[in-house]
Write a protein that holds these residues in place. Structure first.
Motif: not given
Length: 126
Positions: A93-94, A107-111, A123-124
Motif C-alpha cells: 500500500g505504499n 510514502s506510507d500515507g503518513k511520512d 530526506y524525510k
C-alpha cells in the motif's frame, strides 16, 4: 587399412579377426575412429546447450522491465514519458515515485521519504 589390437596395440592384417600376437578379437580402426568422432560431436553439442542455458539463466537474473525495476512487491506501475517519472503502489500500500536521475520518493500515507542520488542522502518530509 590395418586393424589394431585393443589389448596389446599391435597392428594386424585387415582380413584378420583375431590378433596375431595375443589372440584378442580385433576391431577395425575405422570403427574406433567413428566412435571417437561421435563422442567429440556429442561433447560439442552438450557444451553448446549448457552454454546457452547458462546465458539464459544469467540474463534472466539481471534483466529488468523497461523502467529499470525488477521488484516483485510492486502492485501498480505507471510511467510518464513526458516527465520521465515512474510512479505506483507497492503490494503493502505504499506510494512511490522515481525519475531517470535516481531521485526516489516513498510514502506510507503518513511520512514521505526522498532519496537524492546526487548527494546519496535520504530526506524525510512530513
Amino acid at each position: 587399412m590395418t586393424k589394431i589390437c585393443p589389448n596389446c596395440k599391435k597392428e594386424n592384417q585387415d582380413a584378420s579377426n583375431f590378433c596375431e600376437v595375443c589372440g584378442s578379437k580385433l576391431i577395425s580402426t575405422k570403427k574406433v575412429q567413428k566412435n571417437k568422432s561421435m563422442g567429440k560431436a556429442l561433447t560439442v553439442v552438450f557444451g553448446c546447450c549448457l552454454g546457452l542455458i547458462l546465458i539464459i539463466t544469467i540474463s534472466g537474473m539481471f534483466s529488468s522491465d523497461k523502467n529499470g525495476s525488477s521488484d516483485s512487491s510492486v502492485k501498480t506501475k505507471n510511467y510518464n514519458s513526458d516527465t520521465g517519472v515512474t510512479s505506483g503502489e507497492t503490494s503493502d500500500g505504499n506510494q512511490y515515485a522515481y525519475d531517470n536521475n535516481g531521485h526516489m520518493a516513498v510514502s506510507d500515507g503518513k511520512d514521505t521519504y526522498v532519496y537524492d542520488n546526487s548527494t546519496g542522502k535520504v530526506y524525510k518530509y512530513n
